[in-house]
Motif scaffolding. Structure first.
Motif, short mmCIF file in Angstrom:
data_model
loop_
_atom_site.label_atom_id
_atom_site.label_comp_id
_atom_site.label_asym_id
_atom_site.label_seq_id
_atom_site.Cartn_x
_atom_site.Cartn_y
_atom_site.Cartn_z
N LYS A 128 -5.23 17.94 -0.06
CA LYS A 128 -6.23 17.52 -0.99
C LYS A 128 -5.56 16.80 -1.89
N GLY A 129 -4.23 17.21 -1.83
CA GLY A 129 -3.47 16.04 -3.38
C GLY A 129 -3.47 15.02 -2.74
N PHE A 130 -3.24 14.46 -1.13
CA PHE A 130 -2.95 13.29 -0.86
C PHE A 130 -3.99 12.56 -0.68
N VAL A 131 -5.29 13.28 -0.09
CA VAL A 131 -6.27 12.55 -0.16
C VAL A 131 -6.82 11.90 -1.82
N LEU A 132 -6.55 12.43 -2.91
CA LEU A 132 -6.96 12.27 -3.81
C LEU A 132 -6.30 11.04 -4.16
N SER A 133 -4.96 11.22 -3.82
CA SER A 133 -4.16 9.89 -4.45
C SER A 133 -4.33 8.92 -3.28
N MET A 134 -4.51 8.98 -1.73
CA MET A 134 -4.88 7.45 -1.28
C MET A 134 -6.46 7.33 -1.99
N ILE A 135 -7.27 7.79 -2.67
CA ILE A 135 -8.16 7.66 -2.65
C ILE A 135 -8.24 6.86 -3.65
N GLU A 136 -8.00 7.39 -4.94
CA GLU A 136 -7.15 6.29 -5.89
C GLU A 136 -6.70 4.99 -5.80
N THR A 137 -5.49 5.48 -4.94
CA THR A 137 -5.41 3.72 -4.35
C THR A 137 -5.94 2.89 -3.64
N ALA A 138 -6.39 3.57 -3.73
CA ALA A 138 -7.39 2.69 -3.01
C ALA A 138 -8.29 2.17 -3.66
N LEU B 205 0.80 -1.54 -0.10
CA LEU B 205 -0.05 -0.40 -0.05
C LEU B 205 0.85 1.16 -0.57
N SER B 206 2.02 1.63 0.42
CA SER B 206 2.98 2.76 0.64
C SER B 206 3.42 2.92 -0.74
N GLU B 207 4.28 1.94 -1.57
CA GLU B 207 4.43 1.89 -2.47
C GLU B 207 4.08 2.13 -3.68
N ARG B 208 2.41 1.76 -3.58
CA ARG B 208 1.07 1.96 -4.45
C ARG B 208 0.62 3.78 -3.97
N LEU B 209 0.78 3.93 -2.74
CA LEU B 209 0.55 5.24 -2.50
C LEU B 209 1.37 6.48 -2.97
N LEU B 210 2.79 6.02 -2.16
CA LEU B 210 3.61 6.47 -3.18
C LEU B 210 4.11 7.25 -4.62
N ALA B 211 3.40 6.24 -4.93
CA ALA B 211 3.79 5.83 -7.34
C ALA B 211 2.21 6.89 -7.12
N ALA B 212 1.16 7.31 -6.95
CA ALA B 212 -0.01 7.94 -7.10
C ALA B 212 0.65 9.69 -6.65
N GLU B 213 1.27 9.71 -5.80
CA GLU B 213 1.55 11.17 -5.92
C GLU B 213 2.04 11.52 -6.17
#
Length: 233
Positions: free
Chosen positions: A63-73, A43-51
């Motif tokens: 806001k960008g962090f939240v959108l990246s979490m949702i995208e990763t989820a 999850l950490s790897e995928r979230l960092l890649a999304a960020e």
């Protein structure tokens, strides 16, 4: 004004006040919410890649962090993430935007001391409204001669800021906890870069220290800054 050095720029998040720890707490919550779908490291790897992908779209900040979490989820669950998890992530972001500001040691003293002899400028990245909120709550706003909230910190950005608020980058210093955003580009622009380690650094902000540059300095905390400026003078 002082001779050699006339302008001092301060980073905000994790230089003057705590910030990264709230991102870490929220990421731990994100990991717990999705533990049935993916391992924590994955999850950490995928979230960092999304960020990394999304910085150019959303910029820096909550806001960008939240959108990246949702995208990763959505990615790790193949679009099967429960609606209540999305709701929780949005709520976590709203909490982050309301966390009280806690100044780091010597922050007020450092800004006050240098504001008496130099132009002091706050230079920060992130969401405009959130950064303005944090500055207002910090109680430091009235000490700065200028405030710049930028989308990215590059040598060109620093050159422009120090031309507007001072006598150019050659007579300016930038103080911050990010080697990538605060120190390296300021030195590239011709100024002094002062690294103040915080302990918690977002992976995207890592960079090699420009140790060979005579304009690079590192201090343990902001309590050492006034003495360093006096030495440069």
């Amino acid at each position: 004004m002082a001779g050699k050095l006339t302008t001092v720029g301060f980073d905000a998040d994790d230089t003057l006040w705590h910030n990264e720890r709230f991102f870490r707490l929220t990421q731990a919550r994100f990991t717990e919410l999705l533990k049935d779908f993916a391992e924590a490291d994955h999850l950490s790897e995928r979230l960092l890649a999304a960020e990394r992908r999304n910085i150019q779209r959303y910029g820096f900040g909550v806001k960008g962090f939240v959108l990246s979490m949702i995208e990763t989820a959505l990615e790790v669950t193949e679009d099967r993430v429960p609606a209540n998890v999305i709701r929780e992530l949005i709520g976590a972001g709203q909490e982050m935007l309301a966390y009280p500001i806690e100044l780091l040691p010597h922050a007020r003293e450092a800004v006050e001391t240098l504001a008496a002899t130099h132009r002091v400028v706050l230079i920060t990245k992130g969401d405009l409204m959130d950064q303005e909120r944090k500055l207002a709550q910090s109680g430091l706003g009235e000490l700065f001669h200028g405030v710049e909230i930028v989308s990215e910190k590059t040598p060109e950005v620093y050159a422009g800021i120090f031309a507007r608020h001072g006598d150019g980058a050659e007579r300016a210093m930038m103080v911050g906890n990010s080697m990538r955003s605060d120190v390296v580009p300021t030195i590239a622009a011709g100024g002094w870069g002062v690294y103040v380690p915080h302990g918690l650094v977002w992976e995207i902000e890592h960079a090699e220290a420009p140790a060979a540059s005579p304009r690079y300095h590192s201090i343990a905390d902001l309590g050492e800054l006034a003495n360093l400026v006096a030495q440069i003078e």
